[in-house]
Enzyme design. Structure first.
Site, mmCIF file in Angstrom:
data_model
loop_
_atom_site.group_PDB
_atom_site.id
_atom_site.type_symbol
_atom_site.label_atom_id
_atom_site.label_comp_id
_atom_site.label_asym_id
_atom_site.label_seq_id
_atom_site.Cartn_x
_atom_site.Cartn_y
_atom_site.Cartn_z
ATOM 1 N N ASP A 86 -3.975 -6.601 4.812
ATOM 2 C CA ASP A 86 -4.939 -7.529 5.407
ATOM 3 C C ASP A 86 -4.875 -8.905 4.755
ATOM 4 O O ASP A 86 -5.277 -9.898 5.344
ATOM 5 C CB ASP A 86 -6.361 -6.974 5.266
ATOM 6 C CG ASP A 86 -6.576 -5.780 6.194
ATOM 7 O OD1 ASP A 86 -6.089 -5.838 7.335
ATOM 8 O OD2 ASP A 86 -7.216 -4.802 5.760
ATOM 9 N N LYS A 111 9.843 -16.426 -10.959
ATOM 10 C CA LYS A 111 9.064 -15.314 -11.516
ATOM 11 C C LYS A 111 7.914 -15.855 -12.369
ATOM 12 O O LYS A 111 8.129 -16.744 -13.208
ATOM 13 C CB LYS A 111 9.991 -14.441 -12.374
ATOM 14 C CG LYS A 111 9.320 -13.203 -12.894
ATOM 15 C CD LYS A 111 10.254 -12.380 -13.751
ATOM 16 C CE LYS A 111 9.461 -11.302 -14.470
ATOM 17 N NZ LYS A 111 10.170 -10.745 -15.600
ATOM 18 N N LYS A 148 -10.963 -3.978 18.584
ATOM 19 C CA LYS A 148 -9.551 -4.273 18.855
ATOM 20 C C LYS A 148 -9.162 -3.920 20.293
ATOM 21 O O LYS A 148 -7.989 -3.963 20.641
ATOM 22 C CB LYS A 148 -8.659 -3.554 17.838
ATOM 23 C CG LYS A 148 -9.021 -3.939 16.390
ATOM 24 C CD LYS A 148 -8.035 -3.446 15.366
ATOM 25 C CE LYS A 148 -8.571 -3.680 13.956
ATOM 26 N NZ LYS A 148 -7.545 -3.689 12.929
ATOM 27 N N ASN A 169 0.848 -1.196 0.000
ATOM 28 C CA ASN A 169 0.000 0.000 0.000
ATOM 29 C C ASN A 169 0.882 1.244 0.000
ATOM 30 O O ASN A 169 2.103 1.147 -0.003
ATOM 31 C CB ASN A 169 -0.944 -0.023 1.207
ATOM 32 C CG ASN A 169 -0.162 -0.166 2.493
ATOM 33 O OD1 ASN A 169 0.641 0.681 2.835
ATOM 34 N ND2 ASN A 169 -0.378 -1.282 3.197
ATOM 35 N N PHE A 200 -4.464 3.093 14.683
ATOM 36 C CA PHE A 200 -4.735 4.088 13.656
ATOM 37 C C PHE A 200 -5.880 3.579 12.795
ATOM 38 O O PHE A 200 -6.026 2.369 12.623
ATOM 39 C CB PHE A 200 -3.492 4.319 12.778
ATOM 40 C CG PHE A 200 -2.558 5.345 13.348
ATOM 41 C CD1 PHE A 200 -1.840 5.073 14.501
ATOM 42 C CD2 PHE A 200 -2.410 6.586 12.746
ATOM 43 C CE1 PHE A 200 -0.984 6.017 15.046
ATOM 44 C CE2 PHE A 200 -1.554 7.544 13.278
ATOM 45 C CZ PHE A 200 -0.835 7.259 14.428
ATOM 46 N N LYS A 237 -13.464 -0.034 15.097
ATOM 47 C CA LYS A 237 -12.121 -0.608 15.257
ATOM 48 C C LYS A 237 -11.665 -0.519 16.711
ATOM 49 O O LYS A 237 -11.055 -1.426 17.254
ATOM 50 C CB LYS A 237 -11.113 0.128 14.355
ATOM 51 C CG LYS A 237 -11.224 -0.324 12.914
ATOM 52 C CD LYS A 237 -10.344 0.425 11.954
ATOM 53 C CE LYS A 237 -10.792 0.100 10.531
ATOM 54 N NZ LYS A 237 -10.086 0.818 9.500
HETATM 55 N N1 CTP Z 1 -3.848 -3.556 11.795
HETATM 56 C C1 CTP Z 1 -3.092 -4.623 12.228
HETATM 57 N N2 CTP Z 1 -3.086 -5.777 11.526
HETATM 58 C C2 CTP Z 1 -3.812 -5.915 10.398
HETATM 59 C C3 CTP Z 1 -4.581 -4.832 9.937
HETATM 60 C C4 CTP Z 1 -4.572 -3.649 10.652
HETATM 61 O O1 CTP Z 1 -2.422 -4.509 13.259
HETATM 62 N N3 CTP Z 1 -3.780 -7.053 9.736
HETATM 63 C C5 CTP Z 1 -3.862 -2.313 12.582
HETATM 64 C C6 CTP Z 1 -3.225 -1.120 11.896
HETATM 65 O O2 CTP Z 1 -1.854 -1.019 12.252
HETATM 66 C C7 CTP Z 1 -4.025 0.047 12.459
HETATM 67 C C8 CTP Z 1 -5.392 -0.556 12.718
HETATM 68 O O3 CTP Z 1 -5.205 -1.974 12.789
HETATM 69 O O4 CTP Z 1 -3.524 0.509 13.683
HETATM 70 C C9 CTP Z 1 -6.434 -0.257 11.682
HETATM 71 O O5 CTP Z 1 -5.952 -0.569 10.405
HETATM 72 P P1 CTP Z 1 -6.825 -0.307 9.116
HETATM 73 O O6 CTP Z 1 -6.066 -0.797 7.915
HETATM 74 O O7 CTP Z 1 -7.355 1.093 9.119
HETATM 75 O O8 CTP Z 1 -8.091 -1.208 9.376
HETATM 76 P P2 CTP Z 1 -8.412 -2.732 9.340
HETATM 77 O O9 CTP Z 1 -8.542 -3.194 10.741
HETATM 78 O O10 CTP Z 1 -7.444 -3.479 8.474
HETATM 79 O O11 CTP Z 1 -9.873 -2.715 8.696
HETATM 80 P P3 CTP Z 1 -10.326 -2.383 7.199
HETATM 81 O O12 CTP Z 1 -9.185 -2.782 6.309
HETATM 82 O O13 CTP Z 1 -11.531 -3.227 7.038
HETATM 83 O O14 CTP Z 1 -10.624 -0.909 7.174
#
Ligand code: CTP
Length: 400
Positions: A281, A291, A342, A212, A324, A338
């Site tokens: 995720d 490759k 969490k 990302n 975050f 969240k």
């Molecule tokens: N986070 C994490 N591990 C993951 C995904 C997210 O620890 N696999 C943590 C990120 O570091 C951040 C928070 O969860 O502090 C929220 O991350 P974000 O990407 O905004 O949300 P998600 O929980 O992944 O939800 P979504 O993608 O559905 O918005």
């Protein structure tokens, strides 16, 4: 936080002088005494009465006002404060300070301040071309070298109608800078802070990955700020182009699973965990050893990565946990969800759609959500100053 502190606020003649009223208000709200000195030109932009009303103290202006206690009022005034800030600092006052000219009360007091004992912040504010004029640029450079703290002006719309660098740093940001300078006395001494930053990369084959736009800037700024305040910092970072701050335990990782392993390993010792990383995720089901060669259409199957923050939330005991939430819509709703799912103590929510917020840029605009439903809106500020503000809030809420 600033109780018992005295701040000398010097205002020189620029449009941004109106923002100094807000700065004075913020400082007074923090509990400190604010003594204002205005130059003659400053009084054309904002009334001394406004500053008097906000600070509860008469404004000083001329070297020979009859109201002064003694003939050496400039020396007394220079000895009184814990910190001096000149906001806005015009090209004129910067030039006088560089050259050692003392022809009014503000410039005289500034020369009488002992930089070894009292930090002096200068917040320049002017048109971009003036700021880039070789003389002004040289003066700012020299003043910085001599130990003055320069609040580097922001980019944006200027009073003259032009756009560019030269906007005075916003009052709330200046407040953070003031706190940072006053409390470089290490309020995080001995506190173990575990921070994750940057993106993760999920390999598809030896040359390709899913990732990302995270630059890591927010997490690195937090690590730097926490370190400056004396914390023992562990920074677990996905791949970024940034230099890790000095004096921290830096743990580079690539994938979400690697980040998970290091975070879990470091969790036990942590007092505070801040998860600024943008963790992928999903990862490809298969990571090909060779490759992938192109051949018609292709589909990639993905599996879920561990939600690191959620697992920490389920496991935590003493740790203060900050997450975050980067969202493109329904910011508060998603952030609240969240926070609950969490088991977080605080969440920093940023709306990726706003200019100046989110990935890659040096600034951020966030909303802070706390346990109990309280929401605090934070205006645009640099990620570095925001980091100090977040550390202030963590400190306040951890004690509750
Ligand atoms: N986070 C994490 N591990 C993951 C995904 C997210 O620890 N696999 C943590 C990120 O570091 C951040 C928070 O969860 O502090 C929220 O991350 P974000 O990407 O905004 O949300 P998600 O929980 O992944 O939800 P979504 O993608 O559905 O918005």
């Amino acid at each position: 936080m600033l109780q018992d502190k005295t701040i000398l606020l010097g205002i020189s003649g620029g449009i941004a002088a109106y923002k100094s009223a807000e700065l004075a208000r913020l400082l007074v709200r923090e509990g400190c005494s604010v003594q204002v000195i205005m130059t003659r030109s400053a009084k054309k932009f904002i009334s001394p009465l406004t500053m008097h009303a906000l600070t509860g103290r008469p404004v000083y202006s001329s070297l020979f006002d009859s109201g002064y206690r003694t003939a050496t009022a400039h020396i007394q005034t220079a000895r009184e404060p814990d910190l001096v800030i000149v906001a806005p600092a015009t090209a004129n006052i910067l030039g006088k300070l560089t050259a050692g000219i003392a022809d009014d009360f503000l410039s005289t007091v500034l020369l009488a301040v002992d930089l070894e004992k009292c930090p002096v912040i200068l917040a320049p504010s002017m048109n971009t071309t003036m700021l880039e004029n070789a003389a002004v640029k040289g003066n700012i450079f020299l003043l910085g070298k001599r130990g003055y703290v320069i609040a580097d002006p922001n980019d944006g719309d200027l009073a003259c109608g032009e756009t560019g660098k030269g906007r005075m740093v916003e009052p709330l940001e200046l407040l953070e800078l003031i706190k940072k300078k006053l409390f470089s006395e290490k309020d995080y001494q001995g506190v173990n802070v575990l921070i994750s930053a940057g993106p993760t990369r999920e390999a598809l084959d030896p040359v390709r990955f899913l990732s990302n736009h995270s630059s890591g800037k927010m997490g690195y700024a937090l690590a730097r700020a926490a370190r400056e305040r004396g914390a023992n910092v562990v920074l677990v970072s996905g791949p970024t182009a940034l230099e890790p701050p000095a004096g921290i335990d830096f743990r580079p990782v690539v994938s979400a699973r690697e980040m998970y392993a290091v975070m879990m390993d470091k969790l036990e010792k942590a007092d505070i965990v801040v998860k600024a990383a943008a963790v992928a995720d999903y990862r490809p089901v298969e990571n090909f050893s060779q490759k992938i060669k192109k051949a018609g259409e292709m589909q990639v199957n993905l599996v879920r990565n561990p939600d690191i923050l959620k697992e920490i939330g389920a496991k935590k005991n003493k740790q203060f946990l900050v997450g975050f939430a980067a969202e493109t819509e329904k910011l508060l709703e998603h952030a609240r969800k969240k926070m609950e799912e969490k088991n977080l103590d605080m969440i920093v929510a940023n709306d990726l759609g706003q200019k100046g917020a989110g990935f890659q840029v040096d600034t951020n605009i966030v909303r802070l959500l706390y346990q109990g439903g309280f929401v605090e809106d934070i205006p645009l500020m640099t990620k570095y100053h925001l980091s100090h503000l977040i550390l202030d809030r963590i400190k306040d809420h951890r004690g509750r």
